[in-house]
Enzyme design. Structure first.
Site, PDB file in Angstrom:
ATOM      1  N   HIS A   5      20.358 -28.212 -48.872  1.00 56.17           N
ATOM      2  CA  HIS A   5      20.498 -29.514 -48.216  1.00 56.17           C
ATOM      3  C   HIS A   5      19.328 -29.769 -47.277  1.00 56.17           C
ATOM      4  CE1 HIS A   5      22.629 -26.881 -45.232  1.00 56.17           C
ATOM      5  NE2 HIS A   5      21.910 -27.610 -44.378  1.00 56.17           N
ATOM      6  N   GLU A  56      22.780 -33.310 -45.084  1.00 53.71           N
ATOM      7  CA  GLU A  56      23.661 -32.996 -43.966  1.00 53.71           C
ATOM      8  C   GLU A  56      23.339 -33.979 -42.853  1.00 53.71           C
ATOM      9  OE1 GLU A  56      23.842 -29.712 -40.408  1.00 53.71           O
ATOM     10  OE2 GLU A  56      23.279 -28.992 -42.395  1.00 53.71           O
ATOM     11  N   HIS A  74       9.737 -38.655 -46.046  1.00 51.73           N
ATOM     12  CA  HIS A  74      10.834 -39.403 -46.649  1.00 51.73           C
ATOM     13  C   HIS A  74      11.679 -38.493 -47.515  1.00 51.73           C
ATOM     14  CE1 HIS A  74       7.539 -39.593 -49.655  1.00 51.73           C
ATOM     15  NE2 HIS A  74       8.527 -39.407 -50.497  1.00 51.73           N
ATOM     16  N   GLU A 122      12.553 -42.964 -50.480  1.00 47.78           N
ATOM     17  CA  GLU A 122      11.736 -43.462 -51.572  1.00 47.78           C
ATOM     18  C   GLU A 122      12.576 -43.490 -52.848  1.00 47.78           C
ATOM     19  OE1 GLU A 122       7.444 -42.517 -53.718  1.00 47.78           O
ATOM     20  OE2 GLU A 122       8.538 -40.863 -52.769  1.00 47.78           O
TER      21      GLU A 122
END
Length: 127
Positions: A5, A56, A74, A122
């Site tokens: 994550h 998260e 990003h 993006e």
């Protein structure tokens, strides 16, 4: 090894959950409050954590705003049609900050949206 994550600190958890679930179509996978530490963790994504990378969202109860800094770039999400994804995101109340089109110095079609805390996402067109 695989990436499990990425953690983002958010100023308003409910607002962020609404964006990631209602606007980007992710699922809330799990959420837990930690009263002793005064924070909540919420995990969102497009599939179960056992097989997918997720986000998260960390909400520190006493912090309403974060400075993003200049090191973060990003998060990227694959879409089949970047222009259609932008239109749907706008329809759902999301903010498109760069419309779909070829990337600079290339041909890959991309777009950028922004979450409520200013993080850029993006959209990369993959047919």
């Amino acid at each position: 090894m695989r990436i499990l994550h990425t953690m983002l600190r958010v100023g308003n958890l409910e607002r962020s959950l609404k964006f990631y679930t209602d606007v980007l179509g992710m699922q809330l996978l799990r959420q837990k409050d930690y009263p002793e530490g005064r924070f909540t963790l919420a995990f969102v994504g497009y599939g179960d954590e056992t097989a997918h990378t997720v986000l998260e969202l960390t909400h520190n109860w006493d912090t309403e705003h974060y400075d993003l800094g200049d090191g973060f770039g990003h998060i990227a999400i694959a879409v089949t049609d970047a222009a259609a994804a932008c239109a749907e995101i706008k329809k759902r109340g999301g903010k498109v900050v760069r419309e779909a089109g070829p990337m600079k110095h290339g041909t890959t079609v991309i777009a950028f949206v922004e979450d409520p805390d200013g993080y850029k996402i993006e959209l990369i067109e993959r047919k």
